[in-house]
Design a protein around this motif. Structure first.
Motif, PDB file in Angstrom:
ATOM      1  N   LEU A 101       0.825  -1.213   0.000  1.00  0.00           N
ATOM      2  CA  LEU A 101       0.000   0.000   0.000  1.00  0.00           C
ATOM      3  C   LEU A 101       0.854   1.255   0.000  1.00  0.00           C
ATOM      4  O   LEU A 101       0.522   2.247  -0.646  1.00  0.00           O
ATOM      5  N   TRP A 103       2.931   4.614   1.815  1.00  0.00           N
ATOM      6  CA  TRP A 103       2.593   5.637   2.793  1.00  0.00           C
ATOM      7  C   TRP A 103       1.148   6.113   2.673  1.00  0.00           C
ATOM      8  O   TRP A 103       0.620   6.258   1.575  1.00  0.00           O
ATOM      9  N   PHE A 104       0.535   6.388   3.815  1.00  0.00           N
ATOM     10  CA  PHE A 104      -0.746   7.104   3.968  1.00  0.00           C
ATOM     11  C   PHE A 104      -1.970   6.347   3.455  1.00  0.00           C
ATOM     12  O   PHE A 104      -3.065   6.569   3.947  1.00  0.00           O
ATOM     13  N   ARG A 105      -1.836   5.456   2.461  1.00  0.00           N
ATOM     14  CA  ARG A 105      -3.048   4.805   1.959  1.00  0.00           C
ATOM     15  C   ARG A 105      -3.544   3.763   2.947  1.00  0.00           C
ATOM     16  O   ARG A 105      -2.786   2.973   3.475  1.00  0.00           O
ATOM     17  N   ARG A 106      -4.858   3.742   3.167  1.00  0.00           N
ATOM     18  CA  ARG A 106      -5.441   2.769   4.090  1.00  0.00           C
ATOM     19  C   ARG A 106      -5.909   1.552   3.302  1.00  0.00           C
ATOM     20  O   ARG A 106      -6.266   1.670   2.133  1.00  0.00           O
TER      21      ARG A 106
END
Lengths: 254, 424
Positions: A101, A103-106
């Motif tokens: 995924l 950084w930052f993506r859920r």
């Protein structure tokens, strides 16, 4: 697939593993075997970049670890985390998808579906909402396994996945490892139970701080090589092995 | 009514409480609670030195000084741990007291200087004082709190992973050390911006109590963080309000008192993890065990005379159960209430048909369990965990079948279950 060249690891300037050379050309189920304190876990951690190398190189498909992380799956020792941590079984497995995924993506619906598939493969599909501390030891081990599956790796490294699990979990785990191998993945397993080595692994790495032998189980897993690996300790092990064998016939039929 | 000044202060402390609650939850999970406490105490000398350098009361400068000396304290702790044989708890104790002592001495020296002493108000940083906050201070504290909140929201997944399993994070290629460092920095920021309101002595409470209390109510990280932030916010507001109301009281202790109430309520009344719920589960479990054990005793007593008689005298039960009369009476009542036994005449009890079947199942499970432990201890690991489950549900059917056949061969399989009455 994996090339370990001349690897030495030292803690506080005291070497723990010496000049290990290891290559694996094709998908195999590899057992890393040796006495306590032989540096089996350390070798795994050195390959994965978790401990600094005093010397040597490790490459995956000819490239360094930093470029190949997405190809690697990892099952740490069960005791290495706090199982009271407030996450559900599904959350823990989803962590396997974080690497891809970025950084930052859920994690979204796709990741969830994939994590459920992985849970299903280890037989825990109906426990996904449980908090991880409410599982038995064998189930916790399988959560770690599902998390590694969720990494979609090509080469898996597992640190004693069979330690302290019940017989049922052990056989589930090995069926899974075998099917991974058949899908073309390589699996490295630190293993402590000599009795099951020939049954489970098609490739064996014998080590005791240095590499004793590495090759197909039939060639490497021999009495005199084991003698070299375990030294005097093997005599005791053999005695215990005899004792166990005499009564484990009933167990095998289960 | 609430004055403009009070409103400003309330907004400041609520933001402050929310961010310390949120970040503190991670400190609790990462087992860094004591580190947070040391950090708060270690901040005092930096605060004083910053005041000396700037020469006047400037909140940003003083908090920056506090931040630096707090970080220096943490550095000394990890240095002591790495380079000497001093253990972490001793290192924390040393840093906490030495830095705090130095800070108190410095603040007294400043206070005693006639030229600036009165302007400093450094005393209020020891136990906290919200009343003196001005709008500018609040904007500053609020801005930093918001910054922390935003970072935690953005890095939710990364913080979760590194807090749970840093080695796994590193294998995936995350810079776990840097993420951890950022988390520690946020903890330091939360501590430092809390200092004016709560004070160095008790700041750790506002950091730790909300997270520790929130953990009682939920098994999910996201909810724990939300709850912890909400607790921190409410504790901040209530504490400030009380402090403003009784203006002679420093805010820090009042905030801690409010926090203690939140914590005690969680500790006692939280469902499942709270003490009351736990002791009720414990009681229910023991009672269930008692009922099952009594059914076994019942069955084993009448086993030789089956199927003719199923009556047992109270004295016989009493001599075999090793319980007080009160316990036995209450267990018998429970069995009667479930229609598993009936009192045929005074102090003589008979198993009902359903009771007989249940008792036989209990006896069978007990014997299967004994046999399993004796013959196949390697399977015991898995079952020991499911303490309340029935035996036959926790093992593969093939093993249960084999064990049952073994019982039948030995002639100790409960007869009642053989007579075609059906199983459970």
């Amino acid at each position: 697939m994996l090339d370990v060249h001349d690897v030495t690891v030292a803690y506080h300037r005291k070497p723990v593993i010496w000049n290990i050379d290891l290559t694996l050309e094709e998908p195999r189920l590899v057992g890393i075997v040796g006495p306590n304190g032989a540096g089996k876990s350390t070798l795994l951690k050195a390959i994965l970049g978790l401990v600094p190398l005093a010397s040597g190189t490790v490459t995956f498909y000819g490239r360094p670890l930093s470029e190949q992380r997405k190809l690697i799956g990892y099952v740490p020792q069960r005791e290495s985390v706090d199982w009271d941590f407030p996450v559900s079984v599904l959350d823990a497995v989803l962590m396997g998808t974080y690497g891809r995924l970025g950084w930052f993506r859920r994690p979204g619906a796709n990741e969830r579906a994939w994590a459920r598939e992985c849970l299903d493969r280890v037989g825990l599909a109906d426990l996904e909402r449980r908090q991880i501390g409410q599982l038995s030891g064998g189930q916790q081990q399988r959560v770690f396994l599902a998390r590694a599956l969720a990494q979609r790796a090509e080469i898996y490294f597992m640190d004693e996945p069979m330690a302290g699990v019940d017989a049922a979990t052990e056989s589930i785990i090995f069926d899974l490892l075998r099917s991974l191998r058949n899908e073309g993945k390589a699996v490295f397993v630190v293993h402590h139970d000599l009795r099951t080595v020939p049954r489970y692994f098609d490739h064996v790495v014998l080590m005791n701080m240095r590499l004793i032998a590495s090759g197909p189980t039939g060639e490497v897993f021999t009495a005199d090589r084991l003698q070299t690996t375990y030294g005097g300790r093997l005599a005791i092990l053999e005695a215990a092995g005899e004792a166990v064998r005499s009564r484990s016939t009933g167990h095998d039929q289960l | 009514m609430i004055s403009y000044n009070t409103l400003i202060v309330l907004i400041g402390t609520s933001l402050l409480g929310a961010s310390s609650g949120l970040i503190g939850a991670y400190a609790v999970l990462r087992q860094r609670s004591l580190t947070g406490d040391a950090l708060a105490h270690a901040a005092l000398p930096g605060l004083c030195i910053a005041f000396l350098i700037v020469g006047q009361r400037s909140l940003p400068a003083m908090l920056f000084g506090a931040f630096l000396s707090g970080i220096a304290g943490i550095g000394v702790i990890s240095g002591l741990r790495h380079w000497t044989r001093i253990k972490e708890d001793a290192a924390i104790g040393i840093v906490l007291s030495v830095f705090f002592g130095a800070g108190v001495v410095l603040s007294r020296l400043i206070q005693n200087r006639s030229d600036v002493g009165s302007k400093a108000g450094l005393e209020s940083y020891i136990l906290g004082k919200t009343a003196g906050m001005i709008a500018q201070d609040v904007y500053f504290i609020g801005g930093l709190s918001l910054g922390c909140l935003v970072i935690i929201l953005l890095l939710y997944k990364e913080f979760q992973l590194v807090a749970f399993d840093p080695a796994f994070a590193r294998v995936q290629g995350w810079p776990a050390f840097l993420i951890d460092l950022l988390m520690m920095t946020l903890i330091a920021v939360a501590v430092v911006i809390g200092l004016p309101a709560v004070g160095v002595v008790l700041m750790a409470a506002l950091l730790i109590i909300p997270g520790a209390a929130a953990r009682f109510w939920t098994e999910r990280l996201g909810r724990m963080l939300l709850l912890s932030a909400a607790f921190g916010l409410s504790i901040g507001i209530l504490g400030t309000f009380l402090s403003a109301r009784y203006s002679m009281m420093p805010a820090g202790p009042l905030i801690v008192v409010v926090g203690t109430v939140f914590f005690l309520v969680s500790l006692l009344f939280a469902p499942r993890r709270g003490m009351i719920a736990r002791s009720m589960q414990e009681r229910r479990f023991r009672r269930q065990l008692g009922v099952r054990r009594l059914l076994q005793v019942f069955y084993e007593f009448i086993e030789p005379t089956l199927p003719d008689s199923t009556v047992v005298a109270y004295e016989d039960l009493f001599s075999r159960t090793f319980r007080t009369e009160r316990e036995l009476n209450s267990l018998l009542k429970a069995l009667e209430a479930d229609c598993l036994i009936e009192e045929t005449e005074r102090r003589r009890y008979r198993l009902t048909a359903e009771g007989l079947r249940r008792a036989a199942v209990e006896v069978r499970d007990q014997r299967l369990w004994d046999l399993l432990l004796r013959e196949h201890p390697e399977h015991a690991v898995e079952i020991a965990h499911f303490d309340t489950d029935h035996f036959s549900k926790s093992l593969p059917a093939s093993i249960v079948n084999q064990l049952e056949n073994e019982l039948k061969e030995r002639g100790i399989y409960p007869q009642v279950l053989l007579g075609g009455r059906g199983e459970d």
